[in-house]
Design a protein around this motif. Structure first.
Motif, PDB file in Angstrom:
ATOM      1  N   GLY A  30     -20.906  11.573  16.700  1.00  0.00           N
ATOM      2  CA  GLY A  30     -20.759  12.196  18.010  1.00  0.00           C
ATOM      3  C   GLY A  30     -19.351  12.539  18.430  1.00  0.00           C
ATOM      4  O   GLY A  30     -19.129  13.035  19.544  1.00  0.00           O
ATOM      5  N   ALA A  31     -18.362  12.285  17.550  1.00  0.00           N
ATOM      6  CA  ALA A  31     -16.980  12.641  17.870  1.00  0.00           C
ATOM      7  C   ALA A  31     -16.759  14.127  17.617  1.00  0.00           C
ATOM      8  O   ALA A  31     -17.506  14.773  16.871  1.00  0.00           O
ATOM      9  CB  ALA A  31     -16.007  11.812  17.030  1.00  0.00           C
ATOM     10  N   SER A  32     -15.716  14.680  18.233  1.00  0.00           N
ATOM     11  CA  SER A  32     -15.356  16.087  18.055  1.00  0.00           C
ATOM     12  C   SER A  32     -14.228  16.193  17.038  1.00  0.00           C
ATOM     13  O   SER A  32     -13.178  15.542  17.184  1.00  0.00           O
ATOM     14  CB  SER A  32     -14.910  16.674  19.399  1.00  0.00           C
ATOM     15  OG  SER A  32     -14.336  17.955  19.223  1.00  0.00           O
ATOM     16  N   VAL A  33     -14.434  17.008  15.990  1.00  0.00           N
ATOM     17  CA  VAL A  33     -13.464  17.129  14.904  1.00  0.00           C
ATOM     18  C   VAL A  33     -12.932  18.552  14.844  1.00  0.00           C
ATOM     19  O   VAL A  33     -13.702  19.512  14.687  1.00  0.00           O
ATOM     20  CB  VAL A  33     -14.095  16.747  13.550  1.00  0.00           C
ATOM     21  CG1 VAL A  33     -13.061  16.893  12.423  1.00  0.00           C
ATOM     22  CG2 VAL A  33     -14.651  15.328  13.585  1.00  0.00           C
ATOM     23  N   ASP A  34     -11.639  18.699  14.956  1.00  0.00           N
ATOM     24  CA  ASP A  34     -10.976  19.995  14.795  1.00  0.00           C
ATOM     25  C   ASP A  34     -10.503  20.081  13.347  1.00  0.00           C
ATOM     26  O   ASP A  34      -9.536  19.413  12.962  1.00  0.00           O
ATOM     27  CB  ASP A  34      -9.801  20.106  15.767  1.00  0.00           C
ATOM     28  CG  ASP A  34      -9.137  21.484  15.735  1.00  0.00           C
ATOM     29  OD1 ASP A  34      -9.096  22.108  14.653  1.00  0.00           O
ATOM     30  OD2 ASP A  34      -8.653  21.930  16.791  1.00  0.00           O
ATOM     31  N   GLU A  35     -11.163  20.885  12.545  1.00  0.00           N
ATOM     32  CA  GLU A  35     -10.844  20.955  11.119  1.00  0.00           C
ATOM     33  C   GLU A  35      -9.474  21.561  10.864  1.00  0.00           C
ATOM     34  O   GLU A  35      -8.829  21.263   9.857  1.00  0.00           O
ATOM     35  CB  GLU A  35     -11.916  21.747  10.372  1.00  0.00           C
ATOM     36  CG  GLU A  35     -13.245  21.026  10.270  1.00  0.00           C
ATOM     37  CD  GLU A  35     -13.161  19.762   9.415  1.00  0.00           C
ATOM     38  OE1 GLU A  35     -12.139  19.573   8.725  1.00  0.00           O
ATOM     39  OE2 GLU A  35     -14.100  18.956   9.442  1.00  0.00           O
ATOM     40  N   ARG A  36      -9.020  22.415  11.759  1.00  0.00           N
ATOM     41  CA  ARG A  36      -7.712  23.043  11.560  1.00  0.00           C
ATOM     42  C   ARG A  36      -6.583  22.034  11.689  1.00  0.00           C
ATOM     43  O   ARG A  36      -5.646  22.029  10.893  1.00  0.00           O
ATOM     44  CB  ARG A  36      -7.525  24.181  12.558  1.00  0.00           C
ATOM     45  CG  ARG A  36      -6.214  24.965  12.378  1.00  0.00           C
ATOM     46  CD  ARG A  36      -6.112  26.085  13.400  1.00  0.00           C
ATOM     47  NE  ARG A  36      -6.077  25.562  14.754  1.00  0.00           N
ATOM     48  CZ  ARG A  36      -4.958  25.129  15.359  1.00  0.00           C
ATOM     49  NH1 ARG A  36      -3.803  25.144  14.715  1.00  0.00           N
ATOM     50  NH2 ARG A  36      -5.001  24.673  16.598  1.00  0.00           N
ATOM     51  N   THR A  37      -6.671  21.149  12.688  1.00  0.00           N
ATOM     52  CA  THR A  37      -5.590  20.189  12.950  1.00  0.00           C
ATOM     53  C   THR A  37      -5.907  18.779  12.450  1.00  0.00           C
ATOM     54  O   THR A  37      -5.015  17.938  12.409  1.00  0.00           O
ATOM     55  CB  THR A  37      -5.310  20.109  14.458  1.00  0.00           C
ATOM     56  OG1 THR A  37      -6.493  19.618  15.121  1.00  0.00           O
ATOM     57  CG2 THR A  37      -4.936  21.476  15.021  1.00  0.00           C
ATOM     58  N   SER A  38      -7.181  18.529  12.108  1.00  0.00           N
ATOM     59  CA  SER A  38      -7.669  17.185  11.732  1.00  0.00           C
ATOM     60  C   SER A  38      -7.639  16.199  12.899  1.00  0.00           C
ATOM     61  O   SER A  38      -7.687  14.989  12.693  1.00  0.00           O
ATOM     62  CB  SER A  38      -6.877  16.608  10.549  1.00  0.00           C
ATOM     63  OG  SER A  38      -7.161  17.325   9.367  1.00  0.00           O
ATOM     64  N   VAL A  39      -7.540  16.725  14.122  1.00  0.00           N
ATOM     65  CA  VAL A  39      -7.566  15.860  15.297  1.00  0.00           C
ATOM     66  C   VAL A  39      -9.019  15.563  15.669  1.00  0.00           C
ATOM     67  O   VAL A  39      -9.843  16.475  15.786  1.00  0.00           O
ATOM     68  CB  VAL A  39      -6.840  16.509  16.482  1.00  0.00           C
ATOM     69  CG1 VAL A  39      -7.053  15.689  17.763  1.00  0.00           C
ATOM     70  CG2 VAL A  39      -5.344  16.611  16.181  1.00  0.00           C
ATOM     71  N   VAL A  40      -9.305  14.285  15.819  1.00  0.00           N
ATOM     72  CA  VAL A  40     -10.638  13.827  16.204  1.00  0.00           C
ATOM     73  C   VAL A  40     -10.563  13.295  17.629  1.00  0.00           C
ATOM     74  O   VAL A  40      -9.691  12.482  17.951  1.00  0.00           O
ATOM     75  CB  VAL A  40     -11.145  12.720  15.255  1.00  0.00           C
ATOM     76  CG1 VAL A  40     -12.522  12.217  15.695  1.00  0.00           C
ATOM     77  CG2 VAL A  40     -11.192  13.232  13.820  1.00  0.00           C
ATOM     78  N   LYS A  41     -11.481  13.780  18.487  1.00  0.00           N
ATOM     79  CA  LYS A  41     -11.555  13.291  19.859  1.00  0.00           C
ATOM     80  C   LYS A  41     -12.832  12.475  20.028  1.00  0.00           C
ATOM     81  O   LYS A  41     -13.895  12.858  19.548  1.00  0.00           O
ATOM     82  CB  LYS A  41     -11.499  14.452  20.851  1.00  0.00           C
ATOM     83  CG  LYS A  41     -10.138  15.170  20.829  1.00  0.00           C
ATOM     84  CD  LYS A  41     -10.049  16.275  21.863  1.00  0.00           C
ATOM     85  CE  LYS A  41      -8.662  16.929  21.838  1.00  0.00           C
ATOM     86  NZ  LYS A  41      -8.545  18.028  22.826  1.00  0.00           N
TER      87      LYS A  41
END
Length: 465
Positions: A30-41
């Motif tokens: 259920g976390a949000s993953v930005d594949e471009r930056t690898s930042v997980v929210k």
């Protein structure tokens, strides 16, 4: 407030995670993953759900059950430190590069020292190929000590898997290792708010095998964390929970330990200050954060920034040790190394064992009941100089029995000055070196049997190819 702030950071800023396995598991959770930056929210409800899966109590196993360590909030253990690169030579007053023999010898000494409960291979073996550093250190530890072993220097999942195979061979297979945790592993976060790819992939391998992981943040006040204790704790808490969530998302219920070694910078140089009052307070408060989220704790511990062993290291480590005992920190890392955990001292290893012994003794429970207040004895012995016993407790049987429980140092000398003179006027560092040398000559560890050692060597040999 600190917990809520960390949840806010995890949800709004996020944590950069360079591990494909961790990102995939967290996305499914259920976390949000930005594949471009690898930042997980991390939505707060996702974090809370995943953290609730961490077992609040575990047992760190020894090779023999008498060395098993319940981590349940009622015990206080001390470990050796790890990843030193040099060794202090007390006679030459100089340092040298560490070698494999130093791992053998420190495992030997640590197996003897009664208040060293966990052995961590203490140095890098410069006489071993780099690809074999970790496997060689684990081999010597498994061969020599019956105590629980913590590995620190694992740098990728392949190294983790080799050590898992070694430990499984000893306990009787992978399924048994999941139940009997012969080894545990330290995995460090990267401050601020980053999880390294190889280290996190290693954490996923440890999680698969249910090898306990000490998640160890090292946010440094003023450099990789805010220059306040509260702010540094927020950064550390967010990083720790992020990796704990990744592990639980990947392997639900895997044993996970909240471990941190936080510090402040030297405002004059920016250098790490391992023995400062701030680092001691950070150790105590990060332990409280571990308890707040109901996770086993491995926060703080020793680890002086003194350049050499001796007075400064002993003073700083004494404060660290007493802090750990007073808050009942379950696992206290770091005996035996100085200079920011880069230099091994055999002498400091022996002295730090005394510090651990005194810290545990100072913070023991004080029973207060009819038997311990000795009201009848006080009435019987009476007032100084009066009655048949003249107020003298020395010749009472109760004194004989109770005095056996008094702390007695196995190293330091409290005898009269004349006795010290007659025995050569030896300072404490000399006594500590003599004690270490005596252990190496006279104490005989219970080594792994030859057949088992051969199987361990076979695993390490295959890994080197």
């Amino acid at each position: 407030m600190i917990h809520d702030a960390a949840l806010n950071v995890m949800e709004t800023v996020g944590v950069r995670i360079h591990s494909r396995t961790a990102k995939d598991a967290l996305r499914k959770a259920g976390a949000s993953v930005d594949e471009r930056t690898s930042v997980v929210k991390f939505p707060a409800n996702v974090t809370k759900s995943l953290i609730s899966k961490v077992p609040p109590k575990i047992v760190l196993a020894g090779r023999e059950k008498e060395f098993d360590l319940p981590v349940d909030g009622t015990h206080c253990y001390f470990t050796t430190d790890g990843c030193g690169i040099t060794v202090w030579d007390q006679k030459k007053k100089a340092r040298r590069l560490s070698v494999l023999q130093d791992i053998k010898d420190t495992a030997h000494i640590s197996d003897y020292l009664p208040f060293c409960s966990i052995y961590e291979p203490m140095v890098v073996a410069h006489d071993v190929p780099q690809s074999m550093h970790v496997a060689s250190g684990m081999r010597e530890a498994l061969m020599t000590t019956r105590k629980h072993i913590e590995t620190e220097s694992t740098s990728n999942p392949e190294e983790a898997k080799v050590q898992i195979q070694m430990a499984a061979e000893i306990v009787g297979g992978m399924e048994e290792l999941r139940k009997r945790h012969l080894i545990s592993a330290m995995v460090c976060t990267m401050s601020p708010l980053t999880l390294d790819g190889n280290a996190t992939e290693a954490a996923m391998a440890w999680a698969d095998a249910h090898v306990p992981v000490h998640i160890t943040g090292m946010a440094q006040m003023g450099i990789s964390g805010p220059a306040t204790i509260a702010g540094d704790l927020v950064v550390n808490h967010a990083e720790t929970l992020a990796l704990a969530c990744a592990m639980q998302a990947h392997s639900s219920g895997c044993p996970t330990i909240y471990g941190s070694v936080l510090s402040n910078m030297d405002p004059r140089t920016g250098a790490f200050l391992g023995g400062s009052p701030e680092s001691i307070l950070l150790g105590a408060t990060s332990h409280e954060m571990a308890k707040y989220v109901n996770m086993p704790s491995a926060c703080g511990g020793m680890g002086s920034s003194a350049r050499i062993p001796g007075i400064q290291a002993t003073l700083e480590n004494s404060l660290f040790g007493l802090m750990g005992g007073s808050v009942c920190a379950e696992i206290n890392n770091g005996i035996g190394l100085v200079s920011g955990s880069t230099m091994l001292s055999y002498e400091q290893l022996v002295i730090d064992n005394e510090i651990a012994a005194m810290a545990v003794s100072c913070c023991r429970e004080i029973p207060v009941n009819e038997e311990t207040i000795h009201l009848n004895l006080i009435k019987e012995v009476g007032i100084l100089g009066m009655g048949t016993k003249k107020g003298n407790y020395l010749n009472q049987m109760e004194t004989l029995m109770e005095a056996r429980q008094f702390y007695q140092s196995g190293l330091f000398n409290s005898r009269p000055f004349e006795d010290w003179e007659a025995k050569g006027k030896k300072d404490d560092m000399t006594l500590a070196k003599e004690k270490a040398d005596w252990i190496l000559v006279n104490y005989k560890p219970v080594y792994l049997d030859k057949d088992m050692l051969s199987r361990i060597d076979s695993i390490a040999k295959k890994a080197s190819k």
